[in-house]
Scaffold this active site. Sequence first.
Site, PDB file in Angstrom:
ATOM      1  N   LYS A  30       0.836  -1.197   0.000  1.00  0.00           N
ATOM      2  CA  LYS A  30       0.000   0.000   0.000  1.00  0.00           C
ATOM      3  C   LYS A  30       0.871   1.248   0.000  1.00  0.00           C
ATOM      4  O   LYS A  30       0.605   2.216  -0.718  1.00  0.00           O
ATOM      5  CB  LYS A  30      -0.908   0.013   1.225  1.00  0.00           C
ATOM      6  CG  LYS A  30      -1.761   1.279   1.342  1.00  0.00           C
ATOM      7  CD  LYS A  30      -2.210   1.548   2.751  1.00  0.00           C
ATOM      8  CE  LYS A  30      -1.072   2.061   3.613  1.00  0.00           C
ATOM      9  NZ  LYS A  30      -1.525   2.479   4.966  1.00  0.00           N
ATOM     10  N   SER A  31       1.909   1.246   0.815  1.00  0.00           N
ATOM     11  CA  SER A  31       2.755   2.428   0.943  1.00  0.00           C
ATOM     12  C   SER A  31       3.429   2.772  -0.372  1.00  0.00           C
ATOM     13  O   SER A  31       3.522   3.948  -0.756  1.00  0.00           O
ATOM     14  CB  SER A  31       3.809   2.203   2.032  1.00  0.00           C
ATOM     15  OG  SER A  31       3.202   2.022   3.293  1.00  0.00           O
ATOM     16  N   ARG A  35       2.345   6.109  -2.839  1.00  0.00           N
ATOM     17  CA  ARG A  35       3.407   7.065  -3.171  1.00  0.00           C
ATOM     18  C   ARG A  35       3.621   7.114  -4.683  1.00  0.00           C
ATOM     19  O   ARG A  35       3.792   8.193  -5.261  1.00  0.00           O
ATOM     20  CB  ARG A  35       4.702   6.680  -2.461  1.00  0.00           C
ATOM     21  CG  ARG A  35       4.736   7.064  -0.987  1.00  0.00           C
ATOM     22  CD  ARG A  35       5.892   6.374  -0.262  1.00  0.00           C
ATOM     23  NE  ARG A  35       6.034   6.868   1.113  1.00  0.00           N
ATOM     24  CZ  ARG A  35       5.253   6.499   2.125  1.00  0.00           C
ATOM     25  NH1 ARG A  35       4.265   5.632   1.901  1.00  0.00           N
ATOM     26  NH2 ARG A  35       5.456   6.984   3.350  1.00  0.00           N
ATOM     27  N   ARG A 140      -7.871  12.204  13.464  1.00  0.00           N
ATOM     28  CA  ARG A 140      -6.466  11.941  13.190  1.00  0.00           C
ATOM     29  C   ARG A 140      -5.740  13.252  12.878  1.00  0.00           C
ATOM     30  O   ARG A 140      -6.263  14.115  12.165  1.00  0.00           O
ATOM     31  CB  ARG A 140      -6.317  10.938  12.045  1.00  0.00           C
ATOM     32  CG  ARG A 140      -6.972   9.604  12.354  1.00  0.00           C
ATOM     33  CD  ARG A 140      -6.722   8.576  11.282  1.00  0.00           C
ATOM     34  NE  ARG A 140      -5.315   8.174  11.252  1.00  0.00           N
ATOM     35  CZ  ARG A 140      -4.831   7.283  10.376  1.00  0.00           C
ATOM     36  NH1 ARG A 140      -5.627   6.742   9.471  1.00  0.00           N
ATOM     37  NH2 ARG A 140      -3.561   6.958  10.397  1.00  0.00           N
ATOM     38  N   GLN A 188       4.201  10.746   8.119  1.00  0.00           N
ATOM     39  CA  GLN A 188       3.529  11.092   6.869  1.00  0.00           C
ATOM     40  C   GLN A 188       3.495  12.600   6.639  1.00  0.00           C
ATOM     41  O   GLN A 188       3.371  13.042   5.498  1.00  0.00           O
ATOM     42  CB  GLN A 188       2.108  10.518   6.847  1.00  0.00           C
ATOM     43  CG  GLN A 188       2.079   9.007   6.715  1.00  0.00           C
ATOM     44  CD  GLN A 188       0.683   8.434   6.798  1.00  0.00           C
ATOM     45  OE1 GLN A 188      -0.282   9.141   7.076  1.00  0.00           O
ATOM     46  NE2 GLN A 188       0.558   7.138   6.558  1.00  0.00           N
ATOM     47  N   SER A 215       8.670   5.956  12.483  1.00  0.00           N
ATOM     48  CA  SER A 215       8.503   5.335  11.154  1.00  0.00           C
ATOM     49  C   SER A 215       9.465   5.885  10.108  1.00  0.00           C
ATOM     50  O   SER A 215       9.072   6.170   8.968  1.00  0.00           O
ATOM     51  CB  SER A 215       7.047   5.502  10.673  1.00  0.00           C
ATOM     52  OG  SER A 215       6.146   4.994  11.619  1.00  0.00           O
ATOM     53  N   GLU A 334       3.802   0.045  12.782  1.00  0.00           N
ATOM     54  CA  GLU A 334       2.644  -0.656  12.225  1.00  0.00           C
ATOM     55  C   GLU A 334       2.693  -2.159  12.487  1.00  0.00           C
ATOM     56  O   GLU A 334       1.683  -2.853  12.370  1.00  0.00           O
ATOM     57  CB  GLU A 334       2.555  -0.403  10.718  1.00  0.00           C
ATOM     58  CG  GLU A 334       3.699  -0.984   9.909  1.00  0.00           C
ATOM     59  CD  GLU A 334       3.741  -0.405   8.508  1.00  0.00           C
ATOM     60  OE1 GLU A 334       3.822  -1.205   7.572  1.00  0.00           O
ATOM     61  OE2 GLU A 334       3.691   0.831   8.352  1.00  0.00           O
ATOM     62  N   LYS A 431      -9.085  -2.677   3.839  1.00  0.00           N
ATOM     63  CA  LYS A 431      -8.371  -1.402   3.789  1.00  0.00           C
ATOM     64  C   LYS A 431      -7.026  -1.557   3.100  1.00  0.00           C
ATOM     65  O   LYS A 431      -6.613  -0.695   2.325  1.00  0.00           O
ATOM     66  CB  LYS A 431      -8.181  -0.875   5.215  1.00  0.00           C
ATOM     67  CG  LYS A 431      -7.581   0.519   5.320  1.00  0.00           C
ATOM     68  CD  LYS A 431      -7.542   0.956   6.771  1.00  0.00           C
ATOM     69  CE  LYS A 431      -7.275   2.446   6.903  1.00  0.00           C
ATOM     70  NZ  LYS A 431      -5.948   2.862   6.465  1.00  0.00           N
TER      71      LYS A 431
END
Length: 446
Positions: A30-31, A35, A140, A188, A215, A334, A431
């Site tokens: 996903k990351s 991106r 968030r 992020q 992270s 994560e 998700k």
Amino acid sequence: MTESSVHPALWPAPHASGAVDATVTVPGSKSVTNRALVLAALSAEPGWLRRPLRSRDTLLMAEALRAMGVGIEETVSSSSSVAGGPDGSGEAWRIIPAGLHGPVTIDVGNAGTVMRFLPPVAALANGPVRFDGDPRSYERPLNGVIDALRVLGARIDDDNRGSLPMTVHGAGALDGGPVAIDASSSSQFVSALLLSAPRFNQGVEVRHTGARLPSMPHIRMTVDMLRAVGAQVDEPETGGEPNVWRVSPSALLGRDLTVEPDLSNAQPFLAAALVTGGRITIPDWPLRTTQPGDALREIFTAMGGSCELTEHGLTFTGSGRIHGIDVDLGEVGELTPGIAAVAALADSPSTLSGVAHLRLHETDRLAALTKEINELGGDVTETADGLHIRPRPLHGGTFHTYDDHRMATAGSIIGLAVPGVEIENVATTAKTLPDFPQMWTGMLGA
């Protein structure tokens, strides 16, 4: 589209009758996918994205970019030997950059990458771009991106909340330049500014001024992917000033990228080998990667397994024993839910630290893990920056997920060893990991 209903169905987590022995093909990262979509949308020429992840988070990103004018054509890749599947394996997306425009409303769901990576893109659009999402997305933190964009020249209406919903009034360009932010609640914030920075008139200089930055592998991933499309980036990792990243203004190249398997989503399957004393092979595990999930090789080996990495993939083997661990997970937060699940089944206590920022993820993951494992008979306590886990005999019960995909997979790991565990709303795994229930039962030979 919603991730849950008022009364989500309970999914009986399969109980393992013996050691697992399976090969599990994990969908794309996903990351990397999200991106790559942003960088391709901002490029000066079309590009290809092969084997992208098709999940709620990545489809929200793709639809948001389409709404702003980017062309994304989905086809089955003739260069792939794998038939196109629902998870994106064998697919290729052709991304055709275009003039970004509003007015448009973007649904971010509860995707951190979408809600944080796209406001800088929206600042480059002509016209207003409104951002909205799931109720949890309102809670968030987004202030790091909002405040930074204002310093860099953007106009944003958020009623001074520092969170969603909000509107970015795109002016077709952004000045850019130096900006200081506190990204201690989410790396992020840094990645969001760096990804769009080549298109800013002055590029950007991002200076992190807060406490420990979590992270870091995800920021390294952002830098590597920027460089791969021709951006000039100065960073601390290559001799630059600590906690400062500089991106020069430049045109970005279109490229042909094949997405790596999502190593964090491989976690529950590797955990299954550890919990059952079995063996799992993950094809195409990269020999070099910036994905945080690569740390599982070291962490799960310390907890009682062994692994062999070859050019074909990773084979992980459990020993039949699970050992507790004292580990700082600040760079790989994560992975905490899955590690906590395994630790609850270990033969000695564990301390997981460096992850206070998980209280601001899809849910408050530290509180959620503590409550759910303890309600199955566990003994977990929260610390200032993590969890202390003392293994106890566990029993069945409902494992609530709080619309958090990693809570669902954590409960499934426990269910391998504990009969009668039922996962509330296992569909939330869509998700980032489509078809998880089918993959899980397939691993067990069901």
